[in-house]
Design an enzyme around this catalytic site. Structure first.
Site, PDB file in Angstrom:
ATOM      1  N   CYS A  53       0.925  -1.226  -0.062  1.00  0.00           N
ATOM      2  CA  CYS A  53      -0.058  -0.018   0.005  1.00  0.00           C
ATOM      3  C   CYS A  53       0.812   1.331   0.027  1.00  0.00           C
ATOM      4  O   CYS A  53       0.934   1.854  -1.037  1.00  0.00           O
ATOM      5  CB  CYS A  53      -0.998  -0.183   1.148  1.00  0.00           C
ATOM      6  SG  CYS A  53      -2.211  -1.184   1.236  1.00  0.00           S
TER       7      CYS A  53
HETATM    8  N1  LIG Z   1      -2.692  -5.787   1.870  1.00  0.00           N
HETATM    9  C1  LIG Z   1      -2.947  -4.807   2.595  1.00  0.00           C
HETATM   10  O1  LIG Z   1      -2.669  -4.368   3.717  1.00  0.00           O
HETATM   11  C2  LIG Z   1      -4.115  -4.366   1.942  1.00  0.00           C
HETATM   12  C3  LIG Z   1      -4.809  -2.935   2.762  1.00  0.00           C
HETATM   13  C4  LIG Z   1      -5.729  -2.212   2.130  1.00  0.00           C
HETATM   14  C5  LIG Z   1      -5.780  -2.320   0.664  1.00  0.00           C
HETATM   15  N2  LIG Z   1      -5.303  -3.124   0.122  1.00  0.00           N
HETATM   16  C6  LIG Z   1      -5.482  -3.135  -1.318  1.00  0.00           C
HETATM   17  O2  LIG Z   1      -6.429  -4.568  -1.610  1.00  0.00           O
HETATM   18  C7  LIG Z   1      -5.946  -4.995  -2.956  1.00  0.00           C
HETATM   19  C8  LIG Z   1      -5.661  -6.581  -2.744  1.00  0.00           C
HETATM   20  O3  LIG Z   1      -4.410  -6.417  -1.945  1.00  0.00           O
HETATM   21  P1  LIG Z   1      -4.014  -7.920  -1.367  1.00  0.00           P
HETATM   22  O4  LIG Z   1      -3.052  -7.333  -0.313  1.00  0.00           O
HETATM   23  O5  LIG Z   1      -5.231  -8.575  -0.811  1.00  0.00           O
HETATM   24  O6  LIG Z   1      -3.577  -8.567  -2.188  1.00  0.00           O
HETATM   25  P2  LIG Z   1      -2.923 -10.229  -2.395  1.00  0.00           P
HETATM   26  O7  LIG Z   1      -1.959 -10.307  -3.592  1.00  0.00           O
HETATM   27  O8  LIG Z   1      -2.850 -10.475  -1.017  1.00  0.00           O
HETATM   28  O9  LIG Z   1      -4.360 -10.991  -2.949  1.00  0.00           O
HETATM   29  C9  LIG Z   1      -4.752 -10.657  -4.310  1.00  0.00           C
HETATM   30  C10 LIG Z   1      -5.268 -12.077  -4.869  1.00  0.00           C
HETATM   31  O10 LIG Z   1      -5.952 -11.628  -6.094  1.00  0.00           O
HETATM   32  C11 LIG Z   1      -5.923 -12.913  -6.628  1.00  0.00           C
HETATM   33  N3  LIG Z   1      -6.027 -12.519  -8.113  1.00  0.00           N
HETATM   34  C12 LIG Z   1      -4.946 -11.786  -8.953  1.00  0.00           C
HETATM   35  N4  LIG Z   1      -5.519 -11.879 -10.326  1.00  0.00           N
HETATM   36  C13 LIG Z   1      -6.996 -12.205 -10.035  1.00  0.00           C
HETATM   37  C14 LIG Z   1      -7.883 -12.499 -11.127  1.00  0.00           C
HETATM   38  N5  LIG Z   1      -7.957 -12.052 -12.308  1.00  0.00           N
HETATM   39  N6  LIG Z   1      -8.944 -13.037 -10.718  1.00  0.00           N
HETATM   40  C15 LIG Z   1      -9.104 -13.580  -9.537  1.00  0.00           C
HETATM   41  N7  LIG Z   1      -8.057 -13.506  -8.540  1.00  0.00           N
HETATM   42  C16 LIG Z   1      -7.201 -12.893  -8.906  1.00  0.00           C
HETATM   43  C17 LIG Z   1      -4.353 -13.192  -6.405  1.00  0.00           C
HETATM   44  O11 LIG Z   1      -4.069 -14.805  -6.589  1.00  0.00           O
HETATM   45  C18 LIG Z   1      -4.293 -13.168  -4.947  1.00  0.00           C
HETATM   46  O12 LIG Z   1      -4.905 -14.268  -4.337  1.00  0.00           O
HETATM   47  C19 LIG Z   1      -5.002  -4.214  -3.498  1.00  0.00           C
HETATM   48  O13 LIG Z   1      -5.387  -3.241  -4.508  1.00  0.00           O
HETATM   49  C20 LIG Z   1      -4.298  -3.406  -2.167  1.00  0.00           C
HETATM   50  O14 LIG Z   1      -3.891  -2.114  -2.651  1.00  0.00           O
HETATM   51  C21 LIG Z   1      -4.276  -4.054   0.617  1.00  0.00           C
END
Ligand SMILES: NC(=O)c1ccc[n+]([C@@H]2O[C@H](COP(=O)([O-])OP(=O)(O)OC[C@H]3O[C@@H](n4cnc5c(N)ncnc54)[C@H](O)[C@@H]3O)[C@@H](O)[C@H]2O)c1
Length: 467
Positions: free
Chosen positions: A275
């Protein structure tokens, strides 16, 4: 009122609507669990078969979700996962939580959002609610997601509902979880905001409706830019304090006693995670398209990005006190996760510090109870490393131990007492100790003097002068 609003609203309120979550990572899995716990039949969709299999076995791979909670929802049949987007055909609501990384050029990489939206579009049907949660630039929901969904022939606001709601989860935070962090929701129209708000209200304590997806997208970017800029300020103050011989940690803690108008931010080895190092550049990219230069974002990026190099310089200075060069020294890194008490190494500044040390010829090892293995493909050192057990013998063997992530389970007294030299970038070892060099603080008392005294007659007068 758009046809279908009362029907979906009623289904949500009576928990008869079926929910889908696309992307079962740090954000998506906790959300899917909360929706299932709230009583919605929930399906998670992910392209990663290992995650899908783990969910269906009831086995959690996200520290904030317990296997016990997940297992009981799966065994009751309330939650399951699939790799097949055909499941969308049987859903009423869908939340998209896929990654939004940066390209090497620091431009948004929207390929994951595009693929997920296209997967949903292939099975979109009238009456559905689609909510994007991935952090992204203002305008994404209306300019990027809406046209892709409307390419099906269905119209947003008429045939389906569309909203943006930023995820604000803080992995590893024992107090604030998905349920008790207020949820900001902005739909493309009033029915979309209201439906998305109702869905979240079933699983989250407090909902904050805003006037548009654009506002909701900007809220998240303001929050993360605020953090990036303030951490940049704390880092610059730390560099200044080091130069002036002042302890930055003491300064910040004393300033934090002011009951208004100040919020403490602490320096460190640089930014990490999915992030804070990334999201502000989604905003500056978008602003640039309107001819606007985001100077705070760029400056904070430069200062925070330079911190790993400053840490390496501090390690070199500390080694110098024991008459050792970086080249050939054994450096043990404590903590490679990007922040305390979690297992996530994405964008971790520890990896940058380790890479620069390796380039300078140091022999780098690490110890992190949350990350047993560092794959060769995860860092530029390109060799697989295994976490060392944190024993007195392992600590004694290192020429320098550097604390980069202050996990609570580490015994810092053992570190201080066993390691010959420690560089502490997190103020994990408080107070002044002759072998501990803290980031943004004066060097340990009489360091330099004592080392020079130990072996060089030529250095003695100089040493007396310093003393
Ligand atoms: N990790 C954090 O602390 C956090 C906090 C707030 C917001 N976010 C935001 O949330 C979003 C997700 O982050 P995250 O940390 O959960 O990521 P992550 O990598 O942990 O999880 C994302 C998931 O999406 C899956 N994925 C990718 N492409 C895909 C598709 N086409 N179809 C289905 N699944 C698919 C991946 O396999 C993975 O399991 C990002 O935009 C991030 O900026 C993250």
């Amino acid at each position: 009122m758009t046809p279908g609003v009362p029907r979906l609203l009623d289904q949500i309120r009576s928990r008869r609507s079926r929910s889908g979550v696309v992307g079962l990572g740090y954000v998506g899995l906790p959300l899917a669990v909360e929706l299932a716990r709230a009583g919605f039949e929930t399906i998670g969709i992910d392209v990663d078969e290992r995650k899908v299999d783990a969910v269906n076995r009831g086995s959690s791979y996200i520290p904030d979700v317990s296997t016990e909670d997940l297992g009981s929802l799966v065994s009751r049949g309330t939650l399951r996962a699939t790799t097949d987007f055909a499941a969308v055909a049987g859903l009423d609501t869908i939340n998209i939580c896929v990654p939004t990384p940066l390209r090497k050029t620091k431009d948004p990489d929207m390929s994951f959002v595009a693929a997920a939206v296209e997967g949903v579009a292939a099975h979109l049907h009238p009456g559905m609610l689609v909510v994007l949660e991935s952090t992204t630039y203002p305008g994404t929901t209306e300019e990027f997601v809406k046209p892709r969904l409307e390419a099906t022939g269905l119209r947003a606001g008429h045939d389906f509902f569309l909203a943006f709601s930023p995820e604000r989860v803080d992995p590893g935070n024992p107090t604030f979880k998905t349920r008790n962090v207020a949820k900001v929701v902005g739909g493309i129209d009033a029915p979309s905001t209201s439906l998305a708000g109702s869905l979240y209200a079933a699983a989250i304590d407090h909902i904050v409706p805003v006037s548009s997806p654009r506002v909701a997208e900007m809220v998240k970017l303001l929050e993360n830019t605020f953090r990036a800029v303030n951490i940049g300020l704390a880092n610059e103050i730390a560099l200044m304090c080091a130069r002036l011989g002042i302890d930055v940690w003491e300064v910040v803690d004393a300033a934090a006693t002011k009951p208004f108008g100040f919020m403490p931010f602490y320096p460190g080895p640089g930014l990490g995670g999915h992030c804070i190092p990334i999201d502000p550049f989604y905003l500056s990219w978008k602003a640039k398209q309107s001819g606007f230069d985001s100077r705070f974002i760029e400056l904070a990026g430069q200062i925070n990005g330079a911190m790993p190099h400053f840490v390496v310089q501090t390690i070199a200075d500390a080694l110098n006190e024991t008459r050792k060069p970086v080249n050939g020294s054994d450096v043990l890194v404590l903590g490679i996760a990007y922040k305390r008490d979690i297992d996530d190494i994405r964008e971790s500044p520890s990896l940058d510090v380790m890479t620069v040390l390796t380039q300078k010829g140091a022999r780098v090892r690490y110890s992190d109870p949350y990350v047993p293995v560092l794959g060769a493909e995860r860092w530029q050192g390109a060799v697989e490393l295994h976490s060392e057990p944190l024993t007195a013998a392992v600590l004694r063997q290192a020429d320098c131990v550097v604390i980069l992530t202050d996990h609570r389970v580490i015994d810092y007294d053992l570190v201080r007492c066993s390691a010959p030299v420690v560089v502490d970038t997190r103020n994990a070892i408080q107070g002044r100790h002759p072998n501990v060099f803290r980031l943004g603080a004066p060097p340990p008392t009489d360091s330099g003097t004592r080392r020079r005294d130990e072996g060089s007659e030529r250095a003695a007068p100089d040493a007396q002068a310093v003393a």
